[in-house]
Design a protein around this motif. Structure first.
Motif, PDB file in Angstrom:
ATOM      1  N   ALA A 151      -3.724   6.629   1.118  1.00  0.00           N
ATOM      2  CA  ALA A 151      -3.841   7.902   1.830  1.00  0.00           C
ATOM      3  C   ALA A 151      -2.863   8.889   1.225  1.00  0.00           C
ATOM      4  O   ALA A 151      -1.877   8.506   0.588  1.00  0.00           O
ATOM      5  CB  ALA A 151      -3.556   7.729   3.323  1.00  0.00           C
ATOM      6  N   VAL A 152      -3.129  10.170   1.427  1.00  0.00           N
ATOM      7  CA  VAL A 152      -2.228  11.233   1.005  1.00  0.00           C
ATOM      8  C   VAL A 152      -2.072  12.217   2.160  1.00  0.00           C
ATOM      9  O   VAL A 152      -2.927  12.313   3.036  1.00  0.00           O
ATOM     10  CB  VAL A 152      -2.741  11.976  -0.249  1.00  0.00           C
ATOM     11  CG1 VAL A 152      -2.937  11.025  -1.413  1.00  0.00           C
ATOM     12  CG2 VAL A 152      -4.037  12.718   0.057  1.00  0.00           C
ATOM     13  N   PHE A 153      -0.966  12.958   2.148  1.00  0.00           N
ATOM     14  CA  PHE A 153      -0.769  13.994   3.150  1.00  0.00           C
ATOM     15  C   PHE A 153       0.142  15.071   2.596  1.00  0.00           C
ATOM     16  O   PHE A 153       1.004  14.810   1.758  1.00  0.00           O
ATOM     17  CB  PHE A 153      -0.168  13.411   4.446  1.00  0.00           C
ATOM     18  CG  PHE A 153       1.252  12.955   4.322  1.00  0.00           C
ATOM     19  CD1 PHE A 153       2.300  13.763   4.737  1.00  0.00           C
ATOM     20  CD2 PHE A 153       1.556  11.709   3.780  1.00  0.00           C
ATOM     21  CE1 PHE A 153       3.626  13.344   4.615  1.00  0.00           C
ATOM     22  CE2 PHE A 153       2.871  11.278   3.655  1.00  0.00           C
ATOM     23  CZ  PHE A 153       3.910  12.102   4.083  1.00  0.00           C
ATOM     24  N   SER A 154      -0.051  16.289   3.065  1.00  0.00           N
ATOM     25  CA  SER A 154       0.847  17.389   2.749  1.00  0.00           C
ATOM     26  C   SER A 154       1.606  17.840   3.986  1.00  0.00           C
ATOM     27  O   SER A 154       2.689  18.420   3.868  1.00  0.00           O
ATOM     28  CB  SER A 154       0.067  18.572   2.166  1.00  0.00           C
ATOM     29  OG  SER A 154      -0.919  19.026   3.082  1.00  0.00           O
ATOM     30  N   ASP A 155       1.043  17.584   5.162  1.00  0.00           N
ATOM     31  CA  ASP A 155       1.622  17.983   6.442  1.00  0.00           C
ATOM     32  C   ASP A 155       2.073  16.728   7.183  1.00  0.00           C
ATOM     33  O   ASP A 155       1.266  15.835   7.463  1.00  0.00           O
ATOM     34  CB  ASP A 155       0.570  18.728   7.253  1.00  0.00           C
ATOM     35  CG  ASP A 155       1.095  19.271   8.572  1.00  0.00           C
ATOM     36  OD1 ASP A 155       2.199  18.866   8.999  1.00  0.00           O
ATOM     37  OD2 ASP A 155       0.380  20.088   9.189  1.00  0.00           O
ATOM     38  N   PHE A 156       3.363  16.651   7.525  1.00  0.00           N
ATOM     39  CA  PHE A 156       3.888  15.463   8.187  1.00  0.00           C
ATOM     40  C   PHE A 156       3.254  15.211   9.550  1.00  0.00           C
ATOM     41  O   PHE A 156       3.321  14.082  10.058  1.00  0.00           O
ATOM     42  CB  PHE A 156       5.411  15.553   8.318  1.00  0.00           C
ATOM     43  CG  PHE A 156       6.146  14.892   7.190  1.00  0.00           C
ATOM     44  CD1 PHE A 156       6.441  13.534   7.235  1.00  0.00           C
ATOM     45  CD2 PHE A 156       6.521  15.617   6.077  1.00  0.00           C
ATOM     46  CE1 PHE A 156       7.107  12.907   6.193  1.00  0.00           C
ATOM     47  CE2 PHE A 156       7.190  15.003   5.028  1.00  0.00           C
ATOM     48  CZ  PHE A 156       7.486  13.645   5.087  1.00  0.00           C
ATOM     49  N   ALA A 157       2.627  16.214  10.138  1.00  0.00           N
ATOM     50  CA  ALA A 157       1.951  16.001  11.416  1.00  0.00           C
ATOM     51  C   ALA A 157       0.827  14.977  11.287  1.00  0.00           C
ATOM     52  O   ALA A 157       0.456  14.323  12.268  1.00  0.00           O
ATOM     53  CB  ALA A 157       1.401  17.318  11.951  1.00  0.00           C
ATOM     54  N   ALA A 158       0.305  14.812  10.072  1.00  0.00           N
ATOM     55  CA  ALA A 158      -0.792  13.866   9.857  1.00  0.00           C
ATOM     56  C   ALA A 158      -0.306  12.432   9.669  1.00  0.00           C
ATOM     57  O   ALA A 158      -1.101  11.491   9.791  1.00  0.00           O
ATOM     58  CB  ALA A 158      -1.597  14.288   8.629  1.00  0.00           C
ATOM     59  N   PRO A 163       0.825  -1.209   0.000  1.00  0.00           N
ATOM     60  CA  PRO A 163       0.000   0.000   0.000  1.00  0.00           C
ATOM     61  C   PRO A 163       0.863   1.264   0.000  1.00  0.00           C
ATOM     62  O   PRO A 163       1.896   1.321   0.674  1.00  0.00           O
ATOM     63  CB  PRO A 163      -0.808  -0.115   1.297  1.00  0.00           C
ATOM     64  CG  PRO A 163      -0.834  -1.574   1.607  1.00  0.00           C
ATOM     65  CD  PRO A 163       0.484  -2.108   1.136  1.00  0.00           C
ATOM     66  N   LEU A 164       0.398   2.269  -0.738  1.00  0.00           N
ATOM     67  CA  LEU A 164       1.157   3.498  -0.928  1.00  0.00           C
ATOM     68  C   LEU A 164       0.495   4.663  -0.208  1.00  0.00           C
ATOM     69  O   LEU A 164      -0.713   4.885  -0.332  1.00  0.00           O
ATOM     70  CB  LEU A 164       1.255   3.817  -2.420  1.00  0.00           C
ATOM     71  CG  LEU A 164       1.941   5.129  -2.809  1.00  0.00           C
ATOM     72  CD1 LEU A 164       3.434   5.060  -2.525  1.00  0.00           C
ATOM     73  CD2 LEU A 164       1.678   5.451  -4.279  1.00  0.00           C
ATOM     74  N   ILE A 165       1.297   5.417   0.531  1.00  0.00           N
ATOM     75  CA  ILE A 165       0.896   6.691   1.118  1.00  0.00           C
ATOM     76  C   ILE A 165       1.702   7.765   0.422  1.00  0.00           C
ATOM     77  O   ILE A 165       2.932   7.661   0.323  1.00  0.00           O
ATOM     78  CB  ILE A 165       1.159   6.718   2.639  1.00  0.00           C
ATOM     79  CG1 ILE A 165       0.356   5.620   3.338  1.00  0.00           C
ATOM     80  CG2 ILE A 165       0.829   8.085   3.222  1.00  0.00           C
ATOM     81  CD1 ILE A 165       0.738   5.419   4.798  1.00  0.00           C
ATOM     82  N   VAL A 166       1.046   8.811  -0.083  1.00  0.00           N
ATOM     83  CA  VAL A 166       1.718   9.798  -0.928  1.00  0.00           C
ATOM     84  C   VAL A 166       1.901  11.127  -0.201  1.00  0.00           C
ATOM     85  O   VAL A 166       0.943  11.704   0.326  1.00  0.00           O
ATOM     86  CB  VAL A 166       0.937  10.032  -2.239  1.00  0.00           C
ATOM     87  CG1 VAL A 166       1.584  11.162  -3.050  1.00  0.00           C
ATOM     88  CG2 VAL A 166       0.909   8.763  -3.067  1.00  0.00           C
ATOM     89  N   HIS A 167       3.154  11.594  -0.197  1.00  0.00           N
ATOM     90  CA  HIS A 167       3.479  12.960   0.225  1.00  0.00           C
ATOM     91  C   HIS A 167       3.261  13.869  -0.977  1.00  0.00           C
ATOM     92  O   HIS A 167       3.964  13.746  -1.986  1.00  0.00           O
ATOM     93  CB  HIS A 167       4.927  13.026   0.696  1.00  0.00           C
ATOM     94  CG  HIS A 167       5.366  14.400   1.061  1.00  0.00           C
ATOM     95  ND1 HIS A 167       6.572  14.929   0.659  1.00  0.00           N
ATOM     96  CD2 HIS A 167       4.753  15.364   1.801  1.00  0.00           C
ATOM     97  CE1 HIS A 167       6.684  16.156   1.136  1.00  0.00           C
ATOM     98  NE2 HIS A 167       5.597  16.445   1.831  1.00  0.00           N
ATOM     99  N   THR A 168       2.301  14.776  -0.885  1.00  0.00           N
ATOM    100  CA  THR A 168       1.876  15.541  -2.057  1.00  0.00           C
ATOM    101  C   THR A 168       2.779  16.734  -2.380  1.00  0.00           C
ATOM    102  O   THR A 168       2.584  17.372  -3.417  1.00  0.00           O
ATOM    103  CB  THR A 168       0.441  16.054  -1.868  1.00  0.00           C
ATOM    104  OG1 THR A 168       0.388  16.890  -0.699  1.00  0.00           O
ATOM    105  CG2 THR A 168      -0.535  14.890  -1.704  1.00  0.00           C
ATOM    106  N   GLU A 169       3.764  17.029  -1.518  1.00  0.00           N
ATOM    107  CA  GLU A 169       4.602  18.214  -1.724  1.00  0.00           C
ATOM    108  C   GLU A 169       5.933  17.893  -2.385  1.00  0.00           C
ATOM    109  O   GLU A 169       6.850  18.718  -2.352  1.00  0.00           O
ATOM    110  CB  GLU A 169       4.843  18.904  -0.375  1.00  0.00           C
ATOM    111  CG  GLU A 169       3.572  19.245   0.376  1.00  0.00           C
ATOM    112  CD  GLU A 169       2.588  20.039  -0.467  1.00  0.00           C
ATOM    113  OE1 GLU A 169       2.931  21.174  -0.841  1.00  0.00           O
ATOM    114  OE2 GLU A 169       1.492  19.515  -0.753  1.00  0.00           O
TER     115      GLU A 169
END
Length: 226
Positions: A198-205, A178-184
């Motif tokens: 899942a995706v995230f832009s903020d590492f806090a998530a 499974p892939l989680i993507v850092h959008t930045e």
């Protein structure tokens, strides 16, 4: 759970150092510099591919010259850390994941020595159980072998891959992780095309995302990226 990370564009913004090194190597060949967006678009497939694109941008196809430039790039690469930065919150997220009991690994197309060097410079090396680089296996990403090696080196078991690019998406799909993507990061196409869990832009998530995915995989309902 095992959490495997990509490096460039995922944990670190290394494009300025790669850009600087690329232009130094080009200058050594008597070739003009390229701008940062152009060089950034070449990142992700490893040094030989990058050098090939540098030469291609100058309309040159010369295997001997490319080999010489790969060697010169490699000689500079391990020390190319001064302009590289962690993405905001990345260090804290890594520490939180370790505190939650997750095992961390790295799967990057950057060679192992410069990967370790920049991770040591930024103070995150000790969080990682295994580091697989572009020179660790016969094939680089998007071939699944490097990611599979990273999971195995972390002890095997349920895993997710955190990446930012088309290369990472193809690798995760091929390895059925499974892939989680850092959008930045450095991707060029819409994130929806990656089919991440899942995706995230903020590492806090990220720690919360990983915890939720661990529950899903523990229940046997994980859906690998396709």
């Amino acid at each position: 759970m095992i959490v495997i990370f990509d490096l460039d564009g995922t944990l670190i913004d290394s494009a300025p150092d790669i850009h600087k090194t690329a232009n130094e190597v080009l200058a050594g060949e008597g070739l003009g510099p390229l701008d940062l967006p152009t060089v950034r678009s070449f990142i992700g497939h490893g040094v030989p591919h990058l050098v090939g694109r540098l030469l291609g941008a100058h309309g040159i196809a010369d295997e001997g010259r490319a080999a010489r430039m790969v060697s010169r790039f490699g000689a500079r690469y391990e020390g190319a850390v001064g302009l590289t930065r962690l993405y905001p919150g990345a260090a804290e997220a890594l520490a939180a994941l370790v505190a939650q009991g997750h095992r961390l690994g790295l799967c990057t197309n950057k060679p192992v020595a410069p990967a370790r060097a920049v991770m040591r410079h930024l103070g995150i090396l000790d969080h990682f159980t295994a580091i697989i680089g572009g020179d660790s296996a016969p094939q680089r990403k998007p071939d699944p072998e490097p990611l599979q090696m990273a999971v195995a080196a972390c002890g095997g078991g349920p895993a997710v891959y955190v990446g930012d690019s088309e290369v990472d998406a193809a690798c995760a799909a091929a390895a059925e992780v499974p892939l989680i993507v850092h959008t930045e990061g450095y991707r060029k196409t819409p994130v929806e095309a990656f089919r991440p869990v899942a995706v995230f832009s903020d590492f806090a998530a990220l720690p919360g995302i990983v915890a939720a995915q661990a529950e899903v995989l523990a229940c046997g309902h994980g859906v690998p990226a396709q």
